[in-house]
Design an enzyme around this catalytic site. Structure first.
Site, PDB file in Angstrom:
ATOM      1  N   ALA A  66       0.868  -1.168   0.000  1.00 21.79           N
ATOM      2  CA  ALA A  66       0.000   0.000   0.000  1.00 21.79           C
ATOM      3  C   ALA A  66       0.912   1.226   0.000  1.00 21.79           C
ATOM      4  O   ALA A  66       2.057   1.149   0.460  1.00 21.79           O
ATOM      5  CB  ALA A  66      -0.872  -0.014   1.245  1.00 21.79           C
ATOM      6  N   GLY A 112       0.400  -4.945   0.890  1.00 21.05           N
ATOM      7  CA  GLY A 112      -0.785  -4.964   0.034  1.00 21.05           C
ATOM      8  C   GLY A 112      -0.542  -5.667  -1.302  1.00 21.05           C
ATOM      9  O   GLY A 112      -1.481  -6.158  -1.931  1.00 21.05           O
ATOM     10  N   GLU A 115      -0.977  -9.232  -0.505  1.00 21.03           N
ATOM     11  CA  GLU A 115      -2.409  -9.395  -0.231  1.00 21.03           C
ATOM     12  C   GLU A 115      -3.219  -9.416  -1.535  1.00 21.03           C
ATOM     13  O   GLU A 115      -4.181 -10.168  -1.670  1.00 21.03           O
ATOM     14  CB  GLU A 115      -2.891  -8.290   0.715  1.00 21.03           C
ATOM     15  CG  GLU A 115      -2.319  -8.479   2.122  1.00 21.03           C
ATOM     16  CD  GLU A 115      -2.602  -7.311   3.045  1.00 21.03           C
ATOM     17  OE1 GLU A 115      -2.197  -6.182   2.681  1.00 21.03           O
ATOM     18  OE2 GLU A 115      -3.201  -7.505   4.109  1.00 21.03           O
ATOM     19  N   GLU A 135       4.392  -5.316   7.353  1.00 22.46           N
ATOM     20  CA  GLU A 135       3.666  -4.237   8.032  1.00 22.46           C
ATOM     21  C   GLU A 135       4.118  -3.986   9.462  1.00 22.46           C
ATOM     22  O   GLU A 135       4.176  -2.842   9.913  1.00 22.46           O
ATOM     23  CB  GLU A 135       2.151  -4.511   8.011  1.00 22.46           C
ATOM     24  CG  GLU A 135       1.487  -4.243   6.658  1.00 22.46           C
ATOM     25  CD  GLU A 135       1.511  -5.419   5.707  1.00 22.46           C
ATOM     26  OE1 GLU A 135       2.285  -6.373   5.935  1.00 22.46           O
ATOM     27  OE2 GLU A 135       0.756  -5.383   4.722  1.00 22.46           O
TER      28      GLU A 135
HETATM   29  N1  COA Z   1       4.611   3.067  -0.590  1.00 21.68           N
HETATM   30  C1  COA Z   1       5.003   4.229  -1.150  1.00 21.68           C
HETATM   31  N2  COA Z   1       6.115   4.335  -1.887  1.00 21.68           N
HETATM   32  C2  COA Z   1       6.861   3.234  -2.070  1.00 21.68           C
HETATM   33  C3  COA Z   1       6.501   1.982  -1.528  1.00 21.68           C
HETATM   34  C4  COA Z   1       5.311   1.936  -0.747  1.00 21.68           C
HETATM   35  N3  COA Z   1       4.872   0.787  -0.209  1.00 21.68           N
HETATM   36  N4  COA Z   1       7.444   1.072  -1.855  1.00 21.68           N
HETATM   37  C5  COA Z   1       8.341   1.736  -2.607  1.00 21.68           C
HETATM   38  N5  COA Z   1       8.004   3.025  -2.745  1.00 21.68           N
HETATM   39  C6  COA Z   1       8.719   4.082  -3.474  1.00 21.68           C
HETATM   40  C7  COA Z   1       9.924   4.586  -2.700  1.00 21.68           C
HETATM   41  O1  COA Z   1       9.544   5.536  -1.732  1.00 21.68           O
HETATM   42  C8  COA Z   1      10.753   5.150  -3.828  1.00 21.68           C
HETATM   43  O2  COA Z   1      10.200   6.415  -4.186  1.00 21.68           O
HETATM   44  P1  COA Z   1      11.178   7.698  -4.439  1.00 21.68           P
HETATM   45  O3  COA Z   1      12.067   7.261  -5.580  1.00 21.68           O
HETATM   46  O4  COA Z   1      10.223   8.783  -4.817  1.00 21.68           O
HETATM   47  O5  COA Z   1      11.919   7.899  -3.168  1.00 21.68           O
HETATM   48  C9  COA Z   1      10.476   4.208  -4.974  1.00 21.68           C
HETATM   49  O6  COA Z   1       9.244   3.561  -4.665  1.00 21.68           O
HETATM   50  C10 COA Z   1      11.555   3.162  -5.165  1.00 21.68           C
HETATM   51  O7  COA Z   1      11.698   2.456  -3.941  1.00 21.68           O
HETATM   52  P2  COA Z   1      13.107   2.261  -3.177  1.00 21.68           P
HETATM   53  O8  COA Z   1      12.821   2.017  -1.725  1.00 21.68           O
HETATM   54  O9  COA Z   1      14.032   3.376  -3.500  1.00 21.68           O
HETATM   55  O10 COA Z   1      13.637   0.917  -3.871  1.00 21.68           O
HETATM   56  P3  COA Z   1      14.663  -0.130  -3.259  1.00 21.68           P
HETATM   57  O11 COA Z   1      15.061  -1.010  -4.389  1.00 21.68           O
HETATM   58  O12 COA Z   1      15.751   0.561  -2.504  1.00 21.68           O
HETATM   59  O13 COA Z   1      13.821  -0.991  -2.199  1.00 21.68           O
HETATM   60  C11 COA Z   1      11.870  -2.176  -1.379  1.00 21.68           C
HETATM   61  C12 COA Z   1      12.749  -1.821  -2.605  1.00 21.68           C
HETATM   62  C13 COA Z   1      10.636  -2.903  -1.918  1.00 21.68           C
HETATM   63  C14 COA Z   1      12.647  -3.122  -0.441  1.00 21.68           C
HETATM   64  C15 COA Z   1      11.470  -0.891  -0.621  1.00 21.68           C
HETATM   65  O14 COA Z   1      10.923   0.026  -1.547  1.00 21.68           O
HETATM   66  C16 COA Z   1      10.453  -1.093   0.486  1.00 21.68           C
HETATM   67  O15 COA Z   1      10.798  -1.597   1.550  1.00 21.68           O
HETATM   68  N6  COA Z   1       9.187  -0.656   0.244  1.00 21.68           N
HETATM   69  C17 COA Z   1       8.157  -0.708   1.245  1.00 21.68           C
HETATM   70  C18 COA Z   1       7.657  -2.102   1.427  1.00 21.68           C
HETATM   71  C19 COA Z   1       6.606  -2.141   2.501  1.00 21.68           C
HETATM   72  O16 COA Z   1       6.856  -1.939   3.668  1.00 21.68           O
HETATM   73  N7  COA Z   1       5.369  -2.450   2.090  1.00 21.68           N
HETATM   74  C20 COA Z   1       4.265  -2.600   2.996  1.00 21.68           C
HETATM   75  C21 COA Z   1       3.478  -1.353   3.047  1.00 21.68           C
HETATM   76  S1  COA Z   1       2.123  -1.513   4.160  1.00 21.68           S
END
Ligand code: COA
Length: 260
Positions: A66, A112, A115, A135
């Site tokens: 999400a 999400g 999910e 989460e």
């Molecule tokens: N919500 C909003 N933005 C998100 C996102 C999320 N769940 N997951 C990734 N993004 C965005 C990042 O903020 C980044 O945006 P920016 O370039 O404007 O800063 C972009 O997507 C790229 O992500 P980034 O984190 O730089 O990539 P990465 O390769 O370093 O890491 C992940 C990849 C998937 C490990 C990491 O993005 C992450 O942990 N995301 C969140 C996962 C999460 O907790 N999901 C559950 C949400 S309830």
């Protein structure tokens, strides 16, 4: 309605819906959830569509969760509303859709994202896919059905560990756990999903919808799956598909199902 964050394309009875926000790793913001709802609703209403494939654009993410930026300031009531609305609009909506839905998991499927994949009727994954419900690392729990569907699919103990550790599993582990049915290369992922979809599309769509209802009933509170099966089984006898299927078999020819 034209879409901003998704693509929808139909060919040979298969509608492929692609979440298309690669710069945010296809994170589900409210607009994307609404667009997905509309796209699934339309595909389900389209009699030409026999199977729906849901996937993410790019080769990095299916959906990275999400959109965290949208709910970081939410109150208790807003949090509850977010989960309730999302479940009704998208996750339960897909799980109960009468058209089969295959998730083609092409990269990160987190929060999400996992999910969403779990709300689909089954999943295939690329060998680069990574899945988890992180989460609790954000101080929240899965709110789009993850606490229910993950234990249903992989068992309570494994689900508890994955949720509590906020860890990720790779495609091979997801296959071992039964979370995904098949693993293939990134290049072959949609080809495989389409191949399975084509096999499904040859069968009676009304019988498939009845099977979805019967299988789902077994996982719903207050419903008896065996009773639902009896009702759905009986209903099939009143369909044109049943007449065509049985007559084709007896006439030693291939059925041409009218889908009614
Ligand atoms: N919500 C909003 N933005 C998100 C996102 C999320 N769940 N997951 C990734 N993004 C965005 C990042 O903020 C980044 O945006 P920016 O370039 O404007 O800063 C972009 O997507 C790229 O992500 P980034 O984190 O730089 O990539 P990465 O390769 O370093 O890491 C992940 C990849 C998937 C490990 C990491 O993005 C992450 O942990 N995301 C969140 C996962 C999460 O907790 N999901 C559950 C949400 S309830």
């Amino acid at each position: 309605m034209s879409y901003t964050n998704i693509l929808s394309q139909s060919q040979s009875g298969i509608t492929t819906i692609t979440i298309n926000r690669p710069s945010k790793l296809n994170a589900l913001n409210s607009q994307t959830i609404e667009e997905l709802h509309t796209a699934f609703e339309r595909a389900d209403a389209d009699t030409q569509t026999k199977v729906i494939i849901i996937t993410g654009s790019g080769d990095k993410a299916f959906v990275a969760g999400a959109d965290i930026s949208e709910f970081a300031d939410f109150s208790v009531a807003e949090g509850e509303q977010l989960a309730a609305q999302g479940q009704a609009l998208l996750f339960d909506f897909i799980a109960n859709l009468q058209t089969p839905v295959i998730a083609a998991v092409n990269g990160f499927a987190l929060g999400g994202g996992l999910e969403l994949a779990m709300a689909a009727h089954f999943r295939v994954a690329s060998d680069s896919a990574k899945m988890g419900l992180p989460e609790v690392s954000l101080g929240v729990i899965p709110g789009y059905g993850g606490t229910q569907r993950l234990p249903q699919l992989i068992g309570k103990g494994r689900a508890m560990e994955l949720i509590m550790t906020a860890g990720m599993i790779d495609a091979a582990k997801a296959y071992e756990y039964g979370l995904v049915n098949h693993v293939t290369t990134q290049d072959e992922l949609l080809v495989l999903a389409q191949k399975i979809a084509s096999k499904i599309a040859r069968n009676s769509s009304v019988a498939i919808a009845a099977a979805i209802n019967a299988v789902n009933a077994g996982f719903e509170d207050g419903k008896n799956g065996f009773d639902a099966e009896i009702t759905e089984f009986g209903k099939c006898f009143g369909t044109a598909d049943f007449k065509e299927g049985t007559q084709a078999f007896l006439g030693k020819r291939k059925p041409v199902f009218p889908g009614k």
